[in-house]
Structures are given as structure tokens and as C-alpha cells.
Design a protein around this motif. Sequence first.
Motif, PDB file in Angstrom:
ATOM      1  N   PHE A  75      29.796 -17.374  31.749  1.00 19.80           N
ATOM      2  CA  PHE A  75      29.630 -16.571  33.168  1.00 19.80           C
ATOM      3  C   PHE A  75      28.118 -16.337  33.776  1.00 19.80           C
ATOM      4  CE2 PHE A  75      31.424 -15.281  28.705  1.00 19.80           C
ATOM      5  CZ  PHE A  75      32.380 -14.613  29.430  1.00 19.80           C
ATOM      6  N   THR A  76      28.692 -15.976  35.098  1.00 17.10           N
ATOM      7  CA  THR A  76      26.965 -15.716  35.699  1.00 17.10           C
ATOM      8  C   THR A  76      27.017 -14.021  36.223  1.00 17.10           C
ATOM      9  OG1 THR A  76      28.996 -15.659  37.870  1.00 17.10           O
ATOM     10  CG2 THR A  76      28.224 -17.562  37.585  1.00 17.10           C
ATOM     11  N   VAL A  77      25.741 -13.878  35.457  1.00 14.24           N
ATOM     12  CA  VAL A  77      25.787 -12.151  36.387  1.00 14.24           C
ATOM     13  C   VAL A  77      24.894 -12.562  38.180  1.00 14.24           C
ATOM     14  CG1 VAL A  77      24.799 -12.431  33.498  1.00 14.24           C
ATOM     15  CG2 VAL A  77      23.239 -13.263  35.904  1.00 14.24           C
ATOM     16  N   PRO A  78      25.375 -10.902  37.828  1.00 13.70           N
ATOM     17  CA  PRO A  78      25.419 -10.316  39.420  1.00 13.70           C
ATOM     18  C   PRO A  78      24.190 -10.447  39.775  1.00 13.70           C
ATOM     19  CG  PRO A  78      26.024  -8.477  38.214  1.00 13.70           C
ATOM     20  CD  PRO A  78      26.753  -9.532  36.848  1.00 13.70           C
ATOM     21  N   GLY A  79      23.190 -10.689  40.656  1.00 20.73           N
ATOM     22  CA  GLY A  79      21.919 -11.005  40.715  1.00 20.73           C
ATOM     23  C   GLY A  79      21.400  -9.499  41.360  1.00 20.73           C
ATOM     24  N   GLN A  80      21.890  -8.878  41.856  1.00 21.92           N
ATOM     25  CA  GLN A  80      21.533  -7.872  42.478  1.00 21.92           C
ATOM     26  C   GLN A  80      20.660  -6.257  41.690  1.00 21.92           C
ATOM     27  OE1 GLN A  80      24.245  -9.119  42.978  1.00 21.92           O
ATOM     28  NE2 GLN A  80      25.150  -8.421  44.991  1.00 21.92           N
ATOM     29  N   VAL A  81      19.577  -5.791  41.890  1.00 22.55           N
ATOM     30  CA  VAL A  81      19.329  -5.259  40.702  1.00 22.55           C
ATOM     31  C   VAL A  81      19.228  -4.050  40.426  1.00 22.55           C
ATOM     32  CG1 VAL A  81      16.864  -3.805  40.855  1.00 22.55           C
ATOM     33  CG2 VAL A  81      17.052  -5.887  41.676  1.00 22.55           C
ATOM     34  N   ALA A  82      20.654  -3.464  41.536  1.00 24.46           N
ATOM     35  CA  ALA A  82      21.312  -2.292  41.244  1.00 24.46           C
ATOM     36  C   ALA A  82      22.203  -3.041  39.944  1.00 24.46           C
ATOM     37  CB  ALA A  82      22.354  -2.175  42.374  1.00 24.46           C
ATOM     38  N   HIS A  83      22.663  -3.501  39.981  1.00 23.65           N
ATOM     39  CA  HIS A  83      23.749  -3.886  38.540  1.00 23.65           C
ATOM     40  C   HIS A  83      23.270  -5.176  37.396  1.00 23.65           C
ATOM     41  CE1 HIS A  83      26.654  -3.629  41.362  1.00 23.65           C
ATOM     42  NE2 HIS A  83      25.929  -4.454  41.894  1.00 23.65           N
ATOM     43  N   ASP A  84      21.848  -4.285  36.845  1.00 21.51           N
ATOM     44  CA  ASP A  84      20.899  -4.215  36.037  1.00 21.51           C
ATOM     45  C   ASP A  84      21.936  -4.283  34.800  1.00 21.51           C
ATOM     46  OD1 ASP A  84      18.954  -5.735  34.149  1.00 21.51           O
ATOM     47  OD2 ASP A  84      17.872  -4.197  33.513  1.00 21.51           O
ATOM     48  N   GLY A  85      23.190  -2.689  34.685  1.00 19.05           N
ATOM     49  CA  GLY A  85      23.507  -2.524  33.268  1.00 19.05           C
ATOM     50  C   GLY A  85      24.825  -3.851  32.840  1.00 19.05           C
ATOM     51  N   THR A  86      25.285  -4.542  33.968  1.00 20.34           N
ATOM     52  CA  THR A  86      26.479  -5.334  34.210  1.00 20.34           C
ATOM     53  C   THR A  86      25.560  -6.449  33.555  1.00 20.34           C
ATOM     54  OG1 THR A  86      27.408  -4.337  35.883  1.00 20.34           O
ATOM     55  CG2 THR A  86      27.779  -6.623  34.908  1.00 20.34           C
ATOM     56  N   ARG A  87      24.709  -7.608  33.955  1.00 16.52           N
ATOM     57  CA  ARG A  87      23.821  -8.261  33.939  1.00 16.52           C
ATOM     58  C   ARG A  87      23.023  -8.084  32.152  1.00 16.52           C
ATOM     59  NH1 ARG A  87      20.620  -8.084  38.338  1.00 16.52           N
ATOM     60  NH2 ARG A  87      18.450  -7.515  37.101  1.00 16.52           N
ATOM     61  N   LYS A  88      22.499  -6.894  31.385  1.00 12.54           N
ATOM     62  CA  LYS A  88      22.423  -7.013  30.152  1.00 12.54           C
ATOM     63  C   LYS A  88      24.239  -7.117  29.498  1.00 12.54           C
ATOM     64  CE  LYS A  88      20.122  -3.259  30.024  1.00 12.54           C
ATOM     65  NZ  LYS A  88      19.744  -2.942  31.377  1.00 12.54           N
TER      66      LYS A  88
END
Length: 214
Positions: A75-88
Amino acid sequence: MPDHDAGSLSFKLVYYGPAQSGKTTNLLRLHDILSPELKGEVMTMETKDDRTLFFDLLPLGFRAPSGLLIKLRLFTVPGQVAHDGTRKAVLSRADGIVFVADSDRSQETNNGEAFQSMADNCHRVGLDFEHIPLVVQFNKRDLPGAVPEAEIRERWEAAPWPLHFAVALTGDGVEATFESLLRALYRRHDAELGLAREHGVGEQAFVAGILGRP
């Protein structure tokens, strides 16, 4: 802990890093390079500006001599800070991580903030950050503003994680980074999962099976 049942074993690996550092490009190059027994297509969801919004997914796998199906989901995670919930959410239950940093000197602060975010999010989702297999890749080595390799090595020499350098657009360093993570993953889980003892898969066979090498 990887998902394990009677017939299959599944590891989740996550490429983490700041926006536009090359996480998706790493997965696309791996899909081009690798030829394991089982390989799915890259699934991706992107925004209109071609930045990953949710995640990319690349499934790989092979069958052990015992018959056990060993699968990896990248998987990759979105890099933008706004998507921190998705990163978690994407990081949750990960078995290994590649941190993809941008080599351009102008991105040093973003790299540092993303690395701290990764460590914080590991703790938030219950991952053991001190022991999870982790590899650091400095991508975009072809940029004119790239920090010299010697400077990066000096800065990271006290860190316990393998360090790699890459140009993901051309594939340079992509497979070496991934292989480094595979070896760390194997050493972390071999004893508890009986990979060699019960399934006849040593470290070299594990790496060869995933990479598609003879």
C-alpha cells in the motif's frame, strides 16, 4: 502480526512519506520489475492533480513447498497532511514500512515532519515502531538540488534502519529497497511463523519467491 490461516499467510507493507516523494512510482516500478508466481494489477485512486488520495495497492505472492500461500499487499499512503486520518487507517496492522523521502534539499523539513508523523501514527494504531521492519529510501537522486549522498549517510549513520537511494522514475534502487524490507520482514517473523521450519522457506527462498527470481 500478519494474517495467518491454515492455507495462507498475508503480510501488509506500507510505503509512507511526504507528498509527491515517489511512493506510487515505487509501486508502479515494482509491478513492472517483479514476476512472482502471483501478481495482481496496481489499484490506484488519484485526485485530479495526480496525488494519491486514498491508497495504491499491489498484491504479490507465491506458494511455499508446504503448500502455504504467502501473499503480500503493498500500500501507499497519501502524503498530504490533510489526509492524516487515511494515513492512520492504511498504516493500521502493517507488518513493514518503506519510508520514501524526497532528496531535494527544499524538502528536508517535509521529510522530517512526515517521518515524525509516521512514528506518531504507528503508536496511535498500536504498531511497535521500535521493532517493526522499516527501510528508508531517499528518492529523486537525479534532481539537481538533491542533498549529497555522503551528507545523508552521515546524518542517518546512527539510525538502525537500512538506507537506500533511488530514482523511482527509472527504477533505480526500487527493487533493492524492497528486497531490504523483505529480508527484515523475514527475520522478524521466521521463528514465530515457522517459515523455514514448517514450510521450507528460508530467507533466500522468501525473497526469490516474492521477487520472482529463479
